[in-house]
Write a protein that holds these residues in place. Structure first.
Motif, short mmCIF file in Angstrom:
data_model
loop_
_atom_site.label_atom_id
_atom_site.label_comp_id
_atom_site.label_asym_id
_atom_site.label_seq_id
_atom_site.Cartn_x
_atom_site.Cartn_y
_atom_site.Cartn_z
N ASP A 96 -15.07 12.47 -3.59
CA ASP A 96 -15.51 13.84 -3.34
C ASP A 96 -14.26 14.73 -3.33
OD1 ASP A 96 -16.33 16.29 -2.35
OD2 ASP A 96 -17.65 15.45 -0.81
N ASN B 10 -12.61 16.97 4.52
CA ASN B 10 -13.28 17.78 5.54
C ASN B 10 -13.75 16.76 6.59
OD1 ASN B 10 -14.92 19.39 7.11
ND2 ASN B 10 -16.46 19.75 5.53
N TRP C 80 -17.44 14.17 6.89
CA TRP C 80 -18.24 15.39 6.71
C TRP C 80 -19.69 15.08 7.10
CZ3 TRP C 80 -21.36 16.73 2.00
CH2 TRP C 80 -21.92 18.01 2.11
N LEU D 107 -24.20 14.57 -4.67
CA LEU D 107 -24.10 13.45 -3.72
C LEU D 107 -25.47 12.82 -3.50
CD1 LEU D 107 -21.72 15.20 -1.16
CD2 LEU D 107 -21.18 13.09 -2.37
N SER E 52 -17.96 25.87 -5.36
CA SER E 52 -18.20 26.53 -4.06
C SER E 52 -16.93 26.94 -3.35
CB SER E 52 -18.97 25.59 -3.12
OG SER E 52 -20.30 25.48 -3.52
N LYS E 53 -16.06 25.97 -3.11
CA LYS E 53 -14.89 26.22 -2.26
C LYS E 53 -13.74 26.82 -3.06
CE LYS E 53 -17.25 23.61 0.69
NZ LYS E 53 -17.82 23.93 1.97
N GLY F 281 -25.06 22.53 -6.42
CA GLY F 281 -24.03 22.24 -5.43
C GLY F 281 -23.58 20.80 -5.51
N ALA F 282 -22.36 20.56 -5.01
CA ALA F 282 -21.85 19.18 -4.93
C ALA F 282 -22.79 18.35 -4.06
CB ALA F 282 -20.45 19.18 -4.35
N LYS F 283 -23.45 19.02 -3.13
CA LYS F 283 -24.37 18.31 -2.24
C LYS F 283 -25.49 17.64 -3.02
CE LYS F 283 -24.94 19.83 2.25
NZ LYS F 283 -25.47 20.70 3.31
N ARG G 267 -24.36 27.84 -5.66
CA ARG G 267 -24.87 26.47 -5.68
C ARG G 267 -24.66 25.75 -7.01
NH1 ARG G 267 -23.73 25.15 -2.42
NH2 ARG G 267 -25.07 23.35 -2.11
N TYR H 45 -22.70 13.29 4.86
CA TYR H 45 -22.65 11.96 4.21
C TYR H 45 -23.63 10.95 4.83
CZ TYR H 45 -18.16 13.34 2.00
OH TYR H 45 -17.18 13.96 1.29
N ILE I 110 -14.15 18.15 -3.74
CA ILE I 110 -14.57 19.55 -3.68
C ILE I 110 -13.47 20.49 -3.19
CG2 ILE I 110 -15.62 19.38 -1.37
CD1 ILE I 110 -17.46 21.23 -4.03
N TYR I 111 -12.51 19.97 -2.38
CA TYR I 111 -11.42 20.83 -1.87
C TYR I 111 -10.14 20.69 -2.70
CZ TYR I 111 -14.39 21.62 2.17
OH TYR I 111 -15.44 21.98 2.99
N ASN J 130 -12.77 11.06 0.29
CA ASN J 130 -12.87 12.53 0.30
C ASN J 130 -11.48 13.12 0.55
OD1 ASN J 130 -14.06 14.92 2.78
ND2 ASN J 130 -13.77 15.23 0.61
C1 LIG Z 1 -16.65 17.41 1.88
C2 LIG Z 1 -17.70 18.24 1.27
N1 LIG Z 1 -18.37 17.77 0.19
C3 LIG Z 1 -19.34 18.49 -0.39
C4 LIG Z 1 -19.72 19.72 0.10
C5 LIG Z 1 -20.85 20.43 -0.58
O1 LIG Z 1 -20.45 21.54 -1.32
P1 LIG Z 1 -21.47 22.39 -2.20
O2 LIG Z 1 -21.43 23.77 -1.66
O3 LIG Z 1 -20.92 22.34 -3.60
O4 LIG Z 1 -22.80 21.76 -2.11
C6 LIG Z 1 -19.07 20.25 1.22
C7 LIG Z 1 -19.50 21.54 1.79
O5 LIG Z 1 -19.23 21.89 2.91
C8 LIG Z 1 -18.03 19.50 1.81
O6 LIG Z 1 -17.38 19.95 2.89
#
Ligand SMILES: Cc1ncc(COP(=O)(O)O)c(C=O)c1O
Length: 401
Positions: free
Chosen positions: A202, A174, A124, A103, A236-237, A98-100, A245, A127, A204-205, A170
């Protein structure tokens, strides 16, 4: 027992807590409409599912290289080149859970105790916690709805200190849906250069943009921006793959190497099967993705129009992601069945109790005049939920009957 002070300081996710409360009500047979979720309500496209099944059948079920399979890194590099005008070699890319995890790896890799990271509010939820887990200090910079929640250079200059190490960008954002344009990103890149900061982008969106803005990666603006930016993205998104993940990051070889070393000791590699599924996501047909984005666009348009037609609440039109921030400040000072509504928590609890609608209180994102609702849920739920919100305000807020 004297357990970890660091762990005790970490706040549980408010978004997950709201979902848990809504699910508990649902399990008791209460008809709750949930606007809390942060994931597409679509299923992962069939071609991606098939790729995962084939990976299992072909025995791709063993450990992989800690930083990801070469085929996926190649596909990620090709994506960056084609879509973002960014050239990376495989050694500049890491695949993570996951991007998480990207990070978490990045903060661990670059922050020393006390290093400050500039983050815009609203932010978000994860962070600040991830930065603190890496002994860093999140520094919040307020943004205003009237500026479409965009960072201003004046506020950034006020916040920067000798300890500032990184600025977090970001976009699409989000929870606000804000998308930064080229001029604004250039301003942020110049600021980072002036103060010699790492830029964390970031993205991701990236795919979820509905207005006229296009996604621009801040790393693509100049040679300097490229060198100081770590771009984070994932499947993910954009491919309805939250549960698989898989996220990825790209940046300088030096930082990516440190991130890979950390990852090799925490989780080894990201799931082998999910990596092959992601390879198909990035290289296969994208019709399902296009259809999903179109559906999000319809829902966003309906939602923003409808919210702004309800007396007492308002929102600005989000340009990307799948969230709307509703301004609820006009409702403050009112009592609902004896309970004073004076912040985002009291409003959210009251709405859940009296209208059976679950939203995320803005305080989870550092702003108390708002609640976040997600349009990653069916049109039927959206119409129904907004009907309930309208009826609740009319019933309990005399001023807006
Ligand atoms: C701004 C932002 N960054 C990263 C993530 C993490 O995404 P991932 O599902 O790839 O871990 C999210 C997930 O909600 C997000 O909203």
């Amino acid at each position: 027992m004297n357990l970890s002070k660091k762990a005790k300081n970490i706040q549980p996710s408010v978004t997950l807590a709201i979902s848990a409360k809504a699910n508990e009500m649902k399990s008791k047979g209460i008809d709750v409409i949930g606007f809390g979720v942060g994931e597409p309500d679509f299923n992962t496209p069939l071609n991606i599912q098939e790729a995962a099944i084939n990976a299992i059948r072909d025995g791709r079920t063993k450990y992989t290289a800690a930083s990801g399979i070469p085929e996926l890194k190649k596909a990620v590099a090709a994506k960056f080149l084609k879509e973002n005008d960014l050239y990376y070699t495989e050694s500049q890319i890491i695949i993570s859970t996951g991007a998480k995890q990207c990070l978490a790896n990045l903060f661990q890799a670059v922050l020393n105790p006390g290093d400050e990271v500039l983050i815009q509010t609203p932010y978000w939820v994860s962070y600040p916690e991830l930065i603190q887990l890496a002994d860093g200090v999140p520094v919040f910079i307020g943004t205003d709805e009237k500026d479409n929640f965009k960072l201003s250079i004046d506020k950034l200059e006020e916040a920067v200190t000798g300890k500032t190490k990184m600025i977090l960008v970001n976009s699409p954002n989000n929870p606000t849906g804000t998308v930064y344009n080229k001029a604004e990103l250039t301003m942020l890149a110049d600021f980072a250069k002036k103060h010699n900061l790492i830029i964390l982008a970031d993205e991701i969106y990236e795919k979820l943009i509905y207005g006229n803005e296009e996604h621009i990666s801040i790393a693509s603006l100049s040679e300097d921006a490229y060198k100081r930016t770590v771009v984070i993205n994932g499947v993910s998104k954009s491919f309805a793959m939250t549960g698989w993940r898989i996220g990825y990051a790209a940046g300088s070889e030096e930082i990516i190497k440190l991130m890979s070393n950390i990852q090799s000791h925490t989780t080894s590699n990201p799931c082998s099967i999910a990596q092959y599924a992601s390879l198909e996501a990035l290289t296969g047909p994208t019709e399902a993705q296009t259809a999903m984005i179109e559906e999000f666009r319809k829902r966003r348009n309906y939602m923003t129009e409808r919210i702004n037609s309800i007396n007492g609440i308002s929102c600005c039109e989000p340009m990307g992601a799948f969230y709307v921030m509703i301004n609820i400040s006009k409702l403050f000072g009112n009592k609902v069945e004896g309970v004073l509504i004076n912040n985002s928590m009291t409003f959210s609890s009251s709405l859940l109790e009296h209208a059976m609608v679950a939203v995320v209180p803005g305080i989870a994102f550092g702003v108390d005049n708002y609640v976040r609702i997600s349009y990653a849920t069916s049109m039927e739920n959206i119409i129904n939920g907004l009907d309930r919100i309208e009826a609740y305000i009319k019933k309990y807020y005399n001023e807006f009957q």
